[in-house]
Write a protein that holds these residues in place. Structure first.
Motif, mmCIF file in Angstrom:
data_model
loop_
_atom_site.group_PDB
_atom_site.id
_atom_site.type_symbol
_atom_site.label_atom_id
_atom_site.label_comp_id
_atom_site.label_asym_id
_atom_site.label_seq_id
_atom_site.Cartn_x
_atom_site.Cartn_y
_atom_site.Cartn_z
ATOM 1 N N THR A 1 0.854 -1.183 0.000
ATOM 2 C CA THR A 1 0.000 0.000 0.000
ATOM 3 C C THR A 1 0.891 1.234 0.000
ATOM 4 N N PRO A 2 0.322 2.430 -0.212
ATOM 5 C CA PRO A 2 1.154 3.640 -0.141
ATOM 6 C C PRO A 2 1.742 3.885 1.248
ATOM 7 N N TRP A 3 1.117 3.342 2.278
ATOM 8 C CA TRP A 3 1.548 3.583 3.661
ATOM 9 C C TRP A 3 2.353 2.442 4.270
ATOM 10 N N GLY A 4 2.455 1.296 3.588
ATOM 11 C CA GLY A 4 3.183 0.149 4.126
ATOM 12 C C GLY A 4 2.710 -1.138 3.485
ATOM 13 N N TRP A 5 2.300 -2.119 4.294
ATOM 14 C CA TRP A 5 1.773 -3.375 3.767
ATOM 15 C C TRP A 5 0.945 -4.087 4.830
ATOM 16 N N TRP A 6 0.178 -5.077 4.354
ATOM 17 C CA TRP A 6 -0.546 -5.965 5.261
ATOM 18 C C TRP A 6 -0.565 -7.360 4.664
ATOM 19 N N GLU A 7 -0.721 -8.350 5.559
ATOM 20 C CA GLU A 7 -0.849 -9.728 5.124
ATOM 21 C C GLU A 7 -1.888 -10.431 5.985
ATOM 22 N N VAL A 8 -2.617 -11.332 5.361
ATOM 23 C CA VAL A 8 -3.646 -12.100 6.058
ATOM 24 C C VAL A 8 -2.987 -13.307 6.720
ATOM 25 N N LEU A 9 -3.179 -13.427 8.032
ATOM 26 C CA LEU A 9 -2.655 -14.562 8.785
ATOM 27 C C LEU A 9 -3.699 -15.659 8.956
ATOM 28 N N LEU A 10 -4.980 -15.274 8.996
ATOM 29 C CA LEU A 10 -6.080 -16.215 9.171
ATOM 30 C C LEU A 10 -7.293 -15.663 8.455
ATOM 31 N N ASP A 11 -7.956 -16.487 7.666
ATOM 32 C CA ASP A 11 -9.146 -16.058 6.922
ATOM 33 C C ASP A 11 -10.203 -17.155 7.028
ATOM 34 N N GLU A 12 -11.161 -16.937 7.904
ATOM 35 C CA GLU A 12 -12.238 -17.892 8.144
ATOM 36 C C GLU A 12 -13.567 -17.198 7.900
ATOM 37 N N SER A 13 -14.650 -17.943 7.901
ATOM 38 C CA SER A 13 -15.973 -17.346 7.676
ATOM 39 C C SER A 13 -16.386 -16.430 8.823
ATOM 40 N N TYR A 14 -15.819 -16.621 9.999
ATOM 41 C CA TYR A 14 -16.216 -15.863 11.187
ATOM 42 C C TYR A 14 -15.199 -14.809 11.627
ATOM 43 N N THR A 15 -14.004 -14.810 11.031
ATOM 44 C CA THR A 15 -12.976 -13.836 11.417
ATOM 45 C C THR A 15 -11.895 -13.752 10.352
ATOM 46 N N LYS A 16 -11.176 -12.633 10.360
ATOM 47 C CA LYS A 16 -9.976 -12.467 9.550
ATOM 48 C C LYS A 16 -8.937 -11.802 10.442
ATOM 49 N N VAL A 17 -7.690 -12.267 10.366
ATOM 50 C CA VAL A 17 -6.608 -11.698 11.159
ATOM 51 C C VAL A 17 -5.518 -11.235 10.202
ATOM 52 N N ARG B 1 -18.217 -4.987 9.627
ATOM 53 C CA ARG B 1 -17.248 -5.599 10.537
ATOM 54 C C ARG B 1 -16.779 -4.615 11.600
ATOM 55 N N SER B 2 -16.332 -5.189 12.707
ATOM 56 C CA SER B 2 -15.624 -4.479 13.758
ATOM 57 C C SER B 2 -14.195 -4.998 13.770
ATOM 58 N N GLU B 3 -13.318 -4.285 14.443
ATOM 59 C CA GLU B 3 -11.914 -4.682 14.477
ATOM 60 C C GLU B 3 -11.344 -4.489 15.882
ATOM 61 N N TYR B 4 -10.342 -5.294 16.200
ATOM 62 C CA TYR B 4 -9.502 -5.093 17.371
ATOM 63 C C TYR B 4 -8.086 -4.887 16.858
ATOM 64 N N TRP B 5 -7.439 -3.834 17.306
ATOM 65 C CA TRP B 5 -6.047 -3.578 16.942
ATOM 66 C C TRP B 5 -5.170 -3.788 18.168
ATOM 67 N N LEU C 1 1.069 -3.911 13.823
ATOM 68 C CA LEU C 1 -0.075 -4.266 14.645
ATOM 69 C C LEU C 1 -0.761 -5.494 14.098
ATOM 70 N N LEU C 2 -1.497 -6.145 14.961
ATOM 71 C CA LEU C 2 -2.366 -7.237 14.570
ATOM 72 C C LEU C 2 -3.790 -6.705 14.566
ATOM 73 N N GLU C 3 -4.522 -7.039 13.518
ATOM 74 C CA GLU C 3 -5.910 -6.620 13.382
ATOM 75 C C GLU C 3 -6.775 -7.872 13.327
ATOM 76 N N VAL C 4 -7.698 -7.978 14.268
ATOM 77 C CA VAL C 4 -8.655 -9.081 14.283
ATOM 78 C C VAL C 4 -10.010 -8.511 13.889
ATOM 79 N N GLN C 5 -10.550 -9.011 12.799
ATOM 80 C CA GLN C 5 -11.847 -8.550 12.289
ATOM 81 C C GLN C 5 -12.912 -9.578 12.635
#
Length: 113
Positions: free
Chosen positions: A6-22, A41-45, A89-93
């Motif tokens: 991204t223009p500000w850095g990067w992100w990667e998906v660590l977990l992708d399930e029907s009930y959450t994404k990390v 969605r809501s998120e926890y950072w 940071l870790l983002e849990v959606q």
């Protein structure tokens, strides 16, 4: 894992399930994400490296390493790195949908509004 640049850095998906994404997110020094909200969605950072300056519904909050913050669904939010070291940071959606198109941007340093 594949990193999405991204223009500000990067992100990667660590977990992708029907009930959450990390995701692991890296924000480059002196960069910030868009001021945005999500409808489905809501998120926890959780900060794992550096210090985050978070804007949540026009209130600024500082998060240090090991601290977390809940971002409620439909709340405007932004994270910024004001230091000269990478912010990680870790983002849990959670919610009903985790697609990247569930974003409403109201302000963006990179012309994506």
């Amino acid at each position: 894992m594949n990193k999405t640049r991204t223009p500000w850095g990067w992100w990667e998906v660590l977990l992708d399930e029907s009930y959450t994404k990390v995701k692991r997110i890296l924000v480059n020094p002196f960069h910030r994400l868009s001021y945005q909200k999500h409808f489905k969605r809501s998120e926890y950072w959780t900060v794992v490296n550096g210090t985050a300056t978070v804007t949540l519904d026009n209130v600024q909050i500082q998060l240090q390493e090991g601290q977390s913050l809940h971002i409620p669904q439909e709340s405007f939010h932004r994270i910024a790195n004001t230091l000269n070291i990478p912010l990680i940071l870790l983002e849990v959606q959670y919610g009903s949908y985790f697609g990247e198109d569930d974003i409403v941007r109201v302000s963006d340093d990179y012309g994506r509004v």
